[in-house]
Design an enzyme around this catalytic site. Structure first.
Site, PDB file in Angstrom:
ATOM      1  N   GLU A 198      47.686  44.084  53.178  1.00 31.10           N
ATOM      2  CA  GLU A 198      48.448  42.834  52.931  1.00 31.10           C
ATOM      3  C   GLU A 198      49.564  42.733  53.948  1.00 31.10           C
ATOM      4  O   GLU A 198      50.853  42.684  53.330  1.00 31.10           O
ATOM      5  CB  GLU A 198      48.726  42.771  51.523  1.00 31.10           C
ATOM      6  CG  GLU A 198      47.710  42.506  50.696  1.00 31.10           C
ATOM      7  CD  GLU A 198      47.815  42.176  49.136  1.00 31.10           C
ATOM      8  OE1 GLU A 198      48.869  42.180  48.871  1.00 31.10           O
ATOM      9  OE2 GLU A 198      47.090  41.374  48.479  1.00 31.10           O
ATOM     10  N   GLU A 388      39.783  42.896  47.968  1.00 30.71           N
ATOM     11  CA  GLU A 388      40.349  43.018  46.424  1.00 30.71           C
ATOM     12  C   GLU A 388      39.998  41.581  45.885  1.00 30.71           C
ATOM     13  O   GLU A 388      40.392  40.760  46.476  1.00 30.71           O
ATOM     14  CB  GLU A 388      42.072  43.192  46.684  1.00 30.71           C
ATOM     15  CG  GLU A 388      42.427  44.424  46.976  1.00 30.71           C
ATOM     16  CD  GLU A 388      43.957  44.493  46.853  1.00 30.71           C
ATOM     17  OE1 GLU A 388      44.848  43.671  46.157  1.00 30.71           O
ATOM     18  OE2 GLU A 388      44.569  45.426  47.811  1.00 30.71           O
TER      19      GLU A 388
HETATM   20  C1  BG6 Z   1      47.683  43.228  45.922  1.00 25.54           C
HETATM   21  C2  BG6 Z   1      47.800  44.658  46.356  1.00 25.54           C
HETATM   22  O1  BG6 Z   1      48.894  42.681  46.301  1.00 25.54           O
HETATM   23  O2  BG6 Z   1      47.418  42.996  44.728  1.00 25.54           O
HETATM   24  C3  BG6 Z   1      47.534  45.716  45.316  1.00 25.54           C
HETATM   25  O3  BG6 Z   1      47.034  45.115  47.605  1.00 25.54           O
HETATM   26  C4  BG6 Z   1      48.099  45.134  44.045  1.00 25.54           C
HETATM   27  O4  BG6 Z   1      48.213  46.798  45.624  1.00 25.54           O
HETATM   28  C5  BG6 Z   1      47.079  43.970  43.826  1.00 25.54           C
HETATM   29  O5  BG6 Z   1      47.809  46.143  42.965  1.00 25.54           O
HETATM   30  C6  BG6 Z   1      47.355  43.332  42.397  1.00 25.54           C
HETATM   31  O6  BG6 Z   1      48.646  43.046  42.044  1.00 25.54           O
HETATM   32  P1  BG6 Z   1      49.504  43.665  40.839  1.00 25.54           P
HETATM   33  O7  BG6 Z   1      50.924  43.290  41.078  1.00 25.54           O
HETATM   34  O8  BG6 Z   1      48.675  42.988  39.569  1.00 25.54           O
HETATM   35  O9  BG6 Z   1      49.256  44.941  40.879  1.00 25.54           O
END
Ligand code: BG6
Length: 490
Positions: A198, A388
């Site tokens: 990111e 993701e």
């Molecule tokens: C992304 C990141 O921003 O979202 C992860 O690459 C992160 O590291 C994921 O865990 C989900 O966000 P959060 O705040 O729910 O953990």
């Protein structure tokens, strides 16, 4: 409707600083996240530090620290990343479970500070290399293709202390020394790499926490990003030299916005927000040059890019091989004052009346995934991996050690369908590694109760629990999805 390609990479994703724990074992160096306390949906994670008078203080994680501040680990504070989910000691058990689900790909990150604890050393820490060799060998055992993130929110803190972090151009060489080291060391075990997780998040701070987005903060963000673009491009070039089969991708947070109304002012504002939040990084990393609108973005903060002769050539030579991004939610942009606020993964803006929201206020919008996949592919024509995606939710472990997470299955099913729709549209999607395939520490809030996994980890947001692993209902669901190559969505 199209089918998923035969060799589609189904899998899951984690990040070292959120799952490994063992933050001070086997020579690992400290990172900024090691100083972060836990927060919640309503309160920021904080960084603990001693001020110039030696007094212990706390500030929200994105806030600039006052002069003379020294981050410290304070007694009596809870730092969730220190133990994570203890993956460092349990990786064999975890990867075995991924193998049982039938994963074709496992995205994990290597921690730079395990390999170079301060960040500027010549020689790597052998213990760090040994750990990742073992992880890679474990993947191989289950025929899982590794997708290695080289940097996931974890610059060694030593580089911040000694050099001021990424605003300093010297970090390019330190990073490239690290990436060359691991890519060479593991050239027979991994061929899919992502340079920075990111990468756009540094400029999103401006929209997430506008109170902290001073001209100076934003100028530093754009300059740091320039250095990361160069570091990434050099890594792409080097990666191809090390092994011509290497595929190196970007990793960009999927900031996807719609205009809230058909007011042309909303449409223009949305276009500009997408340029700033999403396309800016994609354009540099996929097209190898700054886009036409870059100057307009910089002018807002009176920022002038400091570059050196040869930088343009480096960016041009180091274009990525694939477009890799995260996708969780969408937001709406408007110029009209009366709109209600929405949230998301760095997603600001107004609330969308046509989608539902999760407990952390993130929009759940599978159609947005189809939409952005089409936009990305028509802009870059590169193979795409969704690195993701997932639903952060509170799960309940029943007395008989089950987790009935039908809400998660529902979320994932709809997103898999959206991927299928996008395949029918003709895009080249090659993989899907859903986020937090095993429960881990939330990056945003530091909570454990915001869970994404197919595997439940017995640990709570205060650090209690056995750390034992249990399969959720979604574990069996995903196993079927993978076995049927996306045909049986239950
Ligand atoms: C992304 C990141 O921003 O979202 C992860 O690459 C992160 O590291 C994921 O865990 C989900 O966000 P959060 O705040 O729910 O953990």
């Amino acid at each position: 409707m199209s089918k998923f390609p035969k060799d589609f990479f189904w899998g899951g994703a984690t990040a070292a600083n959120q799952c490994e724990g063992a933050y001070n074992e086997d020579g690992r160096g400290i990172i900024r996240n090691d100083f972060l306390t836990a927060g919640s949906a309503a309160s920021y994670r904080c960084i603990t530090f001693l001020d110039k008078n030696g007094k212990l203080q706390k500030l929200p994680f994105a806030a600039p620290l006052p002069e003379g501040a020294k981050p410290v680990i304070a007694e009596g504070e809870y730092y969730p990343n220190h133990i994570g989910i203890d993956h460092y000691h349990r990786y064999k058990e975890d990867i075995k479970l991924f193998g049982e689900m039938g994963f074709k790909m496992y995205r994990f990150s290597m921690s730079w500070s395990r390999i170079f604890p301060v960040g500027d050393e010549e020689e790597p820490n052998q213990k760090g290399l040994e750990f990742y060799r073992n992880v890679l060998l474990e993947c191989k055992k289950y025929n899982i293709e590794p997708l290695v993130t080289l940097h996931h929110f974890d610059t060694p803190y030593g580089l911040e202390e000694k050099y001021g972090g990424w605003t300093n151009r010297k970090l390019i060489d330190f990073y490239c020394h690290y990436t060359k080291t691991v890519m060479s060391e593991f050239k027979d075990l991994a061929k899919y790499w992502l340079t920075f997780n990111e990468i756009n998040n540094v400029i999103m701070i401006g929209e997430m926490m506008p109170a902290f987005a001073t001209k100076e903060v934003m100028a530093n963000a754009y300059q740091s990003l320039h250095h990361q673009f160069l570091a990434s491009a050099k890594t792409v070039v080097e990666g191809h030299k090390i092994n011509p089969e290497n595929k190196v991708g970007c990793m960009i947070a999927g900031i996807v916005s719609y205009p809230l109304t058909c007011d042309p002012a909303d449409v223009i504002k949305t276009q500009q927000s997408m340029q700033n939040g999403f396309w800016y990084c994609g354009d540099v990393q996929c097209r190898g040059a700054y886009p036409h609108y870059a100057k307009r973005l910089w002018d807002k903060y009176e920022f002038e890019l400091k570059s050196e002769p040869g930088d343009d050539e480096i960016l041009e030579a180091g274009k990525v091989d694939m477009f890799t991004f995260s996708y969780y939610s969408t937001g709406c942009i408007t110029t009209h004052k009366e709109a209600e606020d929405g949230k998301g993964n760095f997603q600001m803006g107004a609330k969308n009346p046509y989608v539902n929201y999760n407990e952390w206020g993130w929009a759940m919008d599978p159609s947005g995934l189809r939409y952005i996949l089409n936009e990305i592919y028509s802009r870059y024509q590169l193979p795409i991996i969704i690195a993701e995606n997932g639903l952060g939710a509170v799960d309940e472990l029943t007395e008989d050690k089950k987790v009935h997470d039908d809400y998660r299955i529902e979320y994932l099913r709809e997103h898999v369908k959206a991927m299928k729709d996008a395949l029918s549209d003709g895009i080249n999607l090659i993989g899907y590694t859903s986020w937090g395939c095993i429960d881990l520490i939330s990056a945003g809030t530091g909570e454990m109760k915001k869970r994404y996994g197919y595997i439940y980890v017995d640990r709570d947001s205060e650090g209690n629990g056995t750390l034992d692993r249990y399969k959720k209902d979604s574990f069996d669901w995903y196993k079927k999805v993978i076995a049927s190559n996306g045909e049986d969505l239950g």
